[in-house]
Motif scaffolding. Structure first.
Motif, mmCIF file in Angstrom:
data_model
loop_
_atom_site.group_PDB
_atom_site.id
_atom_site.type_symbol
_atom_site.label_atom_id
_atom_site.label_comp_id
_atom_site.label_asym_id
_atom_site.label_seq_id
_atom_site.Cartn_x
_atom_site.Cartn_y
_atom_site.Cartn_z
ATOM 1 N N ALA A 21 0.640 -0.809 -0.220
ATOM 2 C CA ALA A 21 0.154 0.389 -0.268
ATOM 3 C C ALA A 21 1.273 0.853 0.283
ATOM 4 O O ALA A 21 2.062 1.536 0.546
ATOM 5 N N ILE A 22 0.233 2.235 0.196
ATOM 6 C CA ILE A 22 1.219 3.489 -0.018
ATOM 7 C C ILE A 22 0.916 4.473 1.098
ATOM 8 O O ILE A 22 0.261 3.692 1.858
ATOM 9 N N LYS A 23 1.681 5.442 1.273
ATOM 10 C CA LYS A 23 1.440 6.434 1.963
ATOM 11 C C LYS A 23 0.756 7.573 2.150
ATOM 12 O O LYS A 23 1.537 7.819 0.444
ATOM 13 N N CYS A 24 0.106 8.138 2.618
ATOM 14 C CA CYS A 24 -0.255 9.667 1.878
ATOM 15 C C CYS A 24 -0.487 10.817 3.177
ATOM 16 O O CYS A 24 0.213 9.899 4.627
ATOM 17 N N TYR A 25 0.325 12.025 3.364
ATOM 18 C CA TYR A 25 0.056 12.542 3.625
ATOM 19 C C TYR A 25 -1.868 12.930 4.505
ATOM 20 O O TYR A 25 -2.071 12.863 3.908
ATOM 21 N N LYS A 26 -1.800 13.235 5.336
ATOM 22 C CA LYS A 26 -2.691 13.388 6.579
ATOM 23 C C LYS A 26 -2.989 14.708 7.410
ATOM 24 O O LYS A 26 -2.372 14.916 8.137
ATOM 25 N N GLY A 32 -0.928 25.351 3.654
ATOM 26 C CA GLY A 32 -0.491 23.853 2.528
ATOM 27 C C GLY A 32 0.716 23.299 2.481
ATOM 28 O O GLY A 32 1.255 22.187 2.315
ATOM 29 N N SER A 33 1.517 23.370 4.234
ATOM 30 C CA SER A 33 2.157 22.685 5.006
ATOM 31 C C SER A 33 1.525 21.119 5.563
ATOM 32 O O SER A 33 0.598 21.435 6.449
ATOM 33 N N CYS A 34 2.547 20.084 5.286
ATOM 34 C CA CYS A 34 1.694 19.433 6.411
ATOM 35 C C CYS A 34 2.149 17.921 6.011
ATOM 36 O O CYS A 34 4.051 17.940 4.919
ATOM 37 N N SER A 35 3.197 17.817 7.238
ATOM 38 C CA SER A 35 4.353 16.358 7.748
ATOM 39 C C SER A 35 3.704 15.323 8.218
ATOM 40 O O SER A 35 4.542 13.918 7.680
ATOM 41 N N LYS A 36 2.316 15.312 8.359
ATOM 42 C CA LYS A 36 1.911 13.892 8.876
ATOM 43 C C LYS A 36 1.609 12.985 7.830
ATOM 44 O O LYS A 36 0.775 13.366 7.226
ATOM 45 N N THR A 37 2.313 11.706 8.206
ATOM 46 C CA THR A 37 1.496 11.056 6.700
ATOM 47 C C THR A 37 0.749 9.968 7.931
ATOM 48 O O THR A 37 1.069 9.657 8.724
ATOM 49 N N GLN A 38 0.316 9.078 7.039
ATOM 50 C CA GLN A 38 -0.783 7.814 7.210
ATOM 51 C C GLN A 38 -0.760 6.673 5.921
ATOM 52 O O GLN A 38 -0.493 6.837 5.436
ATOM 53 N N ASP A 39 -0.228 5.867 6.839
ATOM 54 C CA ASP A 39 -0.175 4.312 5.577
ATOM 55 C C ASP A 39 -2.341 3.803 5.558
ATOM 56 O O ASP A 39 -2.994 3.768 5.955
#
Length: 118
Positions: A21-26, A32-39
């Protein structure tokens, strides 16, 4: 026999990466800045939903739900929006500011020119 076993192990490990699966920003933000990711799950895509005059939503979403009418149901509090869905790791990042990239390109060109002249 060892050669066949080695080839089988390499082939098996290669196949493990194909179904990942991919990872996306959440996040929900205004800058417009975002650093948290989720699987994400296997059937997911990365969503960037831009509220008109408001915030940006970034998250995993089932690929089949990446549709204007489905998103309107999922985000009923957002009256007007545009969106994009993509299918690679962290592809829903904030767009690059063109002014910054143009200045960096100009500075790099000047540095190369200066280096060639000396």
């Amino acid at each position: 026999m060892k050669v066949f076993m080695g080839v089988g192990v390499v082939f098996g490990l290669t196949l493990l990466g194909l179904g990942s699966a991919i990872k996306c920003y959440k996040c929900k933000d205004y800058t417009g800045s975002c650093s948290k990711t989720q699987d994400c799950r296997f059937e997911d895509a990365c969503l960037s939903l831009y509220e008109r005059g408001g915030s940006t939503y970034r998250q995993c979403i089932k690929y089949s739900d990446c549709d204007q009418s489905m998103l309107a149901q999922m985000f009923p509090h957002v009256s007007s929006f545009r969106y994009s869905c993509c299918m690679s790791d962290l592809c829903n990042s904030a767009p690059v500011n063109m002014a910054k990239s143009s200045v960096l390109g100009l500075l790099a060109s000047l540095a190369v020119f200066w280096w060639c002249v000396l």
